[in-house]
Structure formats: C-alpha cells, structure tokens
Write an enzyme that holds these catalytic residues in place. Structure first.
Site, mmCIF file in Angstrom:
data_model
loop_
_atom_site.group_PDB
_atom_site.id
_atom_site.type_symbol
_atom_site.label_atom_id
_atom_site.label_comp_id
_atom_site.label_asym_id
_atom_site.label_seq_id
_atom_site.Cartn_x
_atom_site.Cartn_y
_atom_site.Cartn_z
ATOM 1 N N LYS A 164 28.865 63.383 65.258
ATOM 2 C CA LYS A 164 29.447 64.395 66.164
ATOM 3 C C LYS A 164 30.705 65.023 65.529
ATOM 4 C CE LYS A 164 30.710 66.737 69.795
ATOM 5 N NZ LYS A 164 30.056 67.830 70.468
ATOM 6 N N LYS A 189 41.282 67.644 70.867
ATOM 7 C CA LYS A 189 41.024 66.198 70.912
ATOM 8 C C LYS A 189 40.016 65.840 69.820
ATOM 9 C CE LYS A 189 37.788 64.967 73.500
ATOM 10 N NZ LYS A 189 36.366 64.686 73.408
#
Ligand code: NAP
Length: 298
Positions: free
Chosen positions: A172, A240
C-alpha cells in the site's frame, strides 16, 4: 464460510464497504465511535454493537477501517477493544492504511490469543468502496486469506495476497508513492495548460485515453477544473500515508525525491488550513508557485 462479520469504522470508506457486505448476504455487526453512523446502518440491515469488544465477542471475522495507526491500536488492543472479546481461531482483517511495523506487533498480540490477522489495505477511493471494486493488497497466512476470500470479494475486484503480515501495508505504501507522483504530474500539467491558454476540459479528454491516462487524471482533473475540493481522500490522511512512506524509505535507505517534494507541498496546504480538503487540492500549492489559477472557462 463465516456468514457473520463485525465491521469497525464507518467513515467515507467503511460505510459503503459494510453496505456491500450486507448486499452480498453477510450478517453485519457494526461499531462506530460516532454512534449516529452505526444507527444509520441499522435501518440498512446491520446490527449495532456498543463497543469493539462486544462486536468481537459475536463475530468470527472482524474488519477494521479507521484512520491511523494509534486508532487501529486503540480499537483492537485498547480498553474495551477487539482483543478483549474475540474468540480463538477468529480473524481480524485490518483494512486501514497504517504502519507495517505496528501491523506486525498487532498480529503478534492477536496470535498470543490464538487469533489470526490479515493486513488488507485498499486502493480505489470512495468510488471503489461504493461500487465494490477496490484493489485489496493482503498480507498474512495464505490459508487465512483463502478462508476470508468471499468476504474480500464483496468489497473488491482486484484482491491479491502479497505475502506475510505487514506486506499488504508495505505494498500500500508503494501504491501511495505511485499516487503522489502521478497526482503531482497531473497538477503540473494542468497549471502548464492553463497558462498556455488550452481548453482544459478538451485537453483532459484528449490525453486521458492515451499513454498518460491514469485514475488520478480521469477522476481528479475534472474536479480540479470545476474547483471542487471536496474530499474523496483528505490531505491530512494522505500526509499520514506519506509520513509512513518516508519512515519506511528511511529504514531501507531509499531516496524518494518526487514523493518527498509532494509531501512538502502538502505541508503548505495543511499550514494554510486545507488539511480537510481532497488530495486534488495539491493544485493550489502548485498554483501559488506558478502564479496561475486552473479553472475551466465558463
Ligand atoms: P474517515 O472518513 O475519516 O473515517 C475514519 C473512520 O475511523 C471513522 O469511522 C472514525 O470514527 C473512525 N475512527 C478514527 N479514529 C478512531 C478511534 N480512535 N477510535 C474509533 N474509531 C476511530 O476516513 P476514510 O477516508 O474512510 O479512511 C479510513 C482508512 O482508509 C484510512 O486509514 C485511510 O488512509 C484509508 N483509505 C482511504 C481512502 C479514501 O479514498 N478515503 C482510500 C484508501 C484507503 P468517527 O465517525 O467517530 O470519526
């Protein structure tokens, strides 16, 4: 095959994903920190639990999709968390994007209780969540992956087991490097085209089917030229993810020059109070450098 699934985190992504599980015939028990979102789903066929612990006690499979690493740790390992209610041989599938290292630690804590974990972060945005066509990159034991495949099939269309626990999260992060660089190219191209007097709508149509075509171009460029900065994916969440990317790159001593440029451009948006905008707001940072505003002519 398990028919009951517990689902924690009914945000932009989680709510449509939980609805897709209901549509596929699963009994879905939901928990959300803001209770009104869970209540909204009760009329759509879900059962509501009052804590992650209560949800886990009645669910052989528990899915989490919350914001950040500390949030996943809190709902799984915290007080009244999943770990306090879950039965041995159950499975926790974390679909949030979080730290690969923290994922390994959470998997180890669950294993002490005889509970399996898959890290299964997603790509495809809000639209992919709604249409059930997410890409899902899965880390964990291959047998547990097989056991959960029908559940994942209800939410995604490109579901790949990529390796052991934490590898889903690592892939990811690779995905986010691709997204950041690609979106950077999209906003650079739009600023250039605007200043050069091009009709932006026609320009996007002309290039999107060729070698330069991409999800970011097809989905976000039309929003940019309409000045629509509503979030599918918020700047704060992208930051983030880019923080996770930078930490991971540091650990393996790999330079990421373009990704780190985009990360710093997003700081300028956060410091201007634009953290809750969609990631397409990257264009505003580029516009400030270029001295031009991208806008479709009326
Ligand atoms: P979101 O709309 O902000 O939703 C976040 C969800 O997490 C909400 O249900 C929130 O509860 C819950 N939550 C956050 N902190 C919590 C805590 N400490 N305890 C309990 N619940 C907590 O975010 P999202 O866009 O759905 O993203 C969720 C995850 O998917 C993130 O890891 C994100 O990086 C990832 N992701 C998002 C996209 C996208 O396009 N949006 C794409 C791929 C991956 P409340 O309702 O109470 O706030």
């Amino acid at each position: 095959m398990e028919k009951r699934v517990g689902f924690i985190g009914l945000g932009i992504m989680g709510m449509p994903m939980a609805y897709n599980l209901i549509k596929a015939g699963f009994e879905v028990v939901v928990y959300n920190r803001t209770v009104s979102k869970a209540e909204q789903m009760v009329s759509g066929g879900a059962k509501k639990a009052d804590s992650p612990r209560e949800l886990a006690a009645e669910s052989p499979v528990v899915i989490t999709i919350v914001s950040d690493t500390p949030d996943v740790e809190s709902v799984i390992l915290g007080e009244n968390g999943v770990i306090e209610g879950i039965k041995p041989d159950s499975v926790v599938i974390d679909m949030s994007t979080i730290s690969p290292q923290a994922t390994q630690k959470i998997a180890a804590r669950l294993k002490e209780k005889g509970v399996h974990m898959l890290d299964a972060p997603v790509s495809g945005g809000e639209q992919g969540a709604i249409s059930g066509t997410l890409s899902i990159m899965v880390g964990g034991d291959a047998k547990i992956f097989e056991r959960c495949q029908s559940i994942l099939n209800a939410m995604g269309s490109n579901i790949i087991h990529v390796g052991r626990n934490s590898m889903g999260q690592t892939v990811k992060l690779m995905n986010q490097i691709l997204v950041a660089g690609n979106l950077n190219a999209v906003v650079e191209a739009l600023v250039f085209a605007q200043k050069s007097g091009v009709d932006l709508e026609k320009a996007i149509d002309a290039v999107k089917g060729g070698a330069a075509g991409s999800w970011q171009l097809a989905n976000l460029a039309p929003r940019i030229i309409r000045r629509d900065f509503q979030p599918g994916f918020m700047v704060d969440l992208m930051q983030k993810d880019l923080n996770l990317v930078m930490d991971a790159a540091k650990a393996v001593k790999i330079p990421l020059p373009v990704t780190s440029f985009v990360h710093h451009m997003y700081y300028s948006l956060q410091s201007a109070g634009e953290g809750k905008s969609g990631t397409q707001a990257l264009v505003k940072a580029m516009e400030r450098i270029a001295g031009v505003e991208v806008r479709q002519l009326p």
